[in-house]
Design a protein around this motif. Structure first.
Motif, PDB file in Angstrom:
ATOM      1  N   VAL A 164       5.959   4.134   6.690  1.00  0.00           N
ATOM      2  CA  VAL A 164       6.638   3.375   5.648  1.00  0.00           C
ATOM      3  C   VAL A 164       5.685   2.315   5.082  1.00  0.00           C
ATOM      4  O   VAL A 164       5.347   1.349   5.774  1.00  0.00           O
ATOM      5  CB  VAL A 164       7.897   2.686   6.202  1.00  0.00           C
ATOM      6  N   ALA A 184      15.761   3.058   9.431  1.00  0.00           N
ATOM      7  CA  ALA A 184      15.787   2.928   7.968  1.00  0.00           C
ATOM      8  C   ALA A 184      16.634   1.736   7.532  1.00  0.00           C
ATOM      9  O   ALA A 184      16.226   0.947   6.664  1.00  0.00           O
ATOM     10  CB  ALA A 184      16.328   4.212   7.342  1.00  0.00           C
ATOM     11  N   PRO A 225      11.772   0.261   0.234  1.00  0.00           N
ATOM     12  CA  PRO A 225      10.842   1.039   1.062  1.00  0.00           C
ATOM     13  C   PRO A 225      11.020   2.542   0.874  1.00  0.00           C
ATOM     14  O   PRO A 225      12.143   3.046   0.783  1.00  0.00           O
ATOM     15  CB  PRO A 225      11.215   0.622   2.489  1.00  0.00           C
ATOM     16  N   GLU A 226       9.895   3.243   0.792  1.00  0.00           N
ATOM     17  CA  GLU A 226       9.924   4.702   0.701  1.00  0.00           C
ATOM     18  C   GLU A 226       9.899   5.267   2.118  1.00  0.00           C
ATOM     19  O   GLU A 226       8.890   5.164   2.816  1.00  0.00           O
ATOM     20  CB  GLU A 226       8.732   5.207  -0.105  1.00  0.00           C
ATOM     21  N   ILE A 227      11.007   5.853   2.534  1.00  0.00           N
ATOM     22  CA  ILE A 227      11.140   6.379   3.885  1.00  0.00           C
ATOM     23  C   ILE A 227      11.460   7.861   3.784  1.00  0.00           C
ATOM     24  O   ILE A 227      12.467   8.253   3.209  1.00  0.00           O
ATOM     25  CB  ILE A 227      12.254   5.650   4.657  1.00  0.00           C
ATOM     26  N   THR A 250       7.838   8.902  10.631  1.00  0.00           N
ATOM     27  CA  THR A 250       7.657   8.509   9.239  1.00  0.00           C
ATOM     28  C   THR A 250       6.654   7.369   9.159  1.00  0.00           C
ATOM     29  O   THR A 250       6.487   6.604  10.120  1.00  0.00           O
ATOM     30  CB  THR A 250       8.993   8.074   8.602  1.00  0.00           C
ATOM     31  N   ASP A 298      15.951   9.322   3.794  1.00  0.00           N
ATOM     32  CA  ASP A 298      15.525   8.204   4.625  1.00  0.00           C
ATOM     33  C   ASP A 298      16.257   8.147   5.965  1.00  0.00           C
ATOM     34  O   ASP A 298      16.060   7.229   6.749  1.00  0.00           O
ATOM     35  CB  ASP A 298      15.685   6.875   3.877  1.00  0.00           C
TER      36      ASP A 298
END
Length: 360
Positions: free
Chosen positions: A13, A80, A92-94, A11, A164
């Motif tokens: 982030v 996460a 946070p966009e995970i 991922t 996430d």
């Protein structure tokens, strides 16, 4: 699964302060694994797998690898959880590429049913739970979380995978979670034994479930967790009845020629259990003689009174007990014995006058 082909997920982030988060993550993960690399790009090897992080644009690129889906999900969850912890004020966009799909059952969750119950001692009841695909629960951790109905007659919802990597909950009644030790596991038969201390009071959902459970009752189970016991020339175990299942299992799983001493606090002699002890393992019961649990200093006093023969170079100390006793034991090992942090683990299993899990 091919042992040479670990599972993986990755991922990217975006963060407002990626360098700060990178540094805090590196310090934290370094306490639980082996770190290599520098501030801008590092890798950490845990018992269950590997996580890597590198600065990329306005964020951090993460990748995790593990040998099984449970370990991979644990690593995704850990990344996460700690990114969110170390980025206060942000959301946070995970979103992970790889691993368990969002909305799918958690790989470390099993729905279990009560098969039978046995009264081990007056205050200890053993439930045998049945479920499927339990092989992952037989290694890399002694403990599980049991997910219990919040009220009698309520059917709770079970958690699923979030985008996430953490847990998400469908609409409905959430269960109450309590941590227990797997006392025995038979993967082939699909069985685990869980021992319940029968605390008094209906405000103790775990004890109430252990007391009232009947064949066919359903319970959720996630895990395993808690790690494993490190090798040492001599192990010292200290615990009250809440830690008795964990100590019992660790004693049984010690290497054949291992040496260990266990000191276990119980309410009275009727709570003694017959444990399978090999040569080189000593066991001493410490009886409260009717005094309430959590009101004595039996464990800490016995630790302080150990003769020099118990303190070999490299001795490892494991303790699990009430919070006040745990703090006293930890203080003695750290301040008076000056033991290196990697040579002991002291866990607060419970707190007098308080239900639920304890953070200590």
């Amino acid at each position: 699964m091919n042992a040479t082909s670990p599972l993986s997920a990755r991922t990217l982030v975006p963060l407002r302060s990626p360098d700060t988060v990178m540094a805090q993550l590196r310090e934290h993960f370094g306490e639980h694994g082996v770190i290599s690399g520098d501030d801008g790009s590092w890798s950490v090897v845990f018992d269950i797998g590997t996580a890597t992080a590198s600065r990329q644009g306005g964020g951090i690129a993460f990748s995790v690898e593990a040998r099984d889906d449970t370990s991979l999900a644990y690593l995704q969850w850990s990344v996460a959880e700690h990114v969110c912890e170390f980025a206060p004020g942000e959301t946070p966009e995970i979103a992970w590429d790889g691993g368990t799909q969002p909305g799918a059952p958690l790989p470390y969750f099993r729905e279990m049913r009560v098969l039978r119950a046995t009264q081990v001692t007056p205050a200890m009841r053993r439930l045998t739970l049945g479920g499927e695909k339990l092989d992952r629960f037989a290694h890399d951790g002694l403990h599980v979380r049991l997910l219990l109905a919040p009220k009698p007659g309520i059917t709770p919802v079970w958690p699923v995978m979030a985008a996430d990597g953490r847990q998400a909950w469908p609409d409905g009644e959430r269960p109450v979670a309590r941590v227990y030790t797997i006392r025995r596991i038979d993967v082939e038969a699909g069985e685990v034994d869980i021992d319940f201390v029968l605390h008094e009071g209906d405000e103790m959902p775990g004890a109430v479930f252990g007391r009232d459970a009947r064949a066919g009752d359903v319970v959720g189970m996630t895990g395993p967790g808690g790690g494993t016991l490190p090798p040492a020339p001599h192990h010292l175990f200290f615990g009250d009845e809440t830690a008795l299942p964990a100590i019992s299992r660790m004693l049984e799983e010690l290497p054949e020629k291992a040496r260990a001493s266990a000191f276990i606090e119980i309410a009275d002699p009727s709570e003694r259990q017959e444990l399978a002890l090999r040569p080189g393992i000593e066991l001493e019961w410490l009886s409260r003689e009717g005094r309430p649990a959590g009101t004595t200093t039996l464990l800490a006093d016995r630790l302080r009174a150990l003769d020099p023969g118990h303190w070999q170079a490299g001795t490892y100390v494991w303790a699990g007990c009430e919070q006040t006793a745990a703090r006293s034991i930890r203080s003695f090992l750290k301040s008076e014995r000056r033991m290196p942090r990697q040579q002991y683990l002291v866990a607060a299993y419970w707190r007098r006058g308080q239900a639920g899990e304890v953070e200590d």
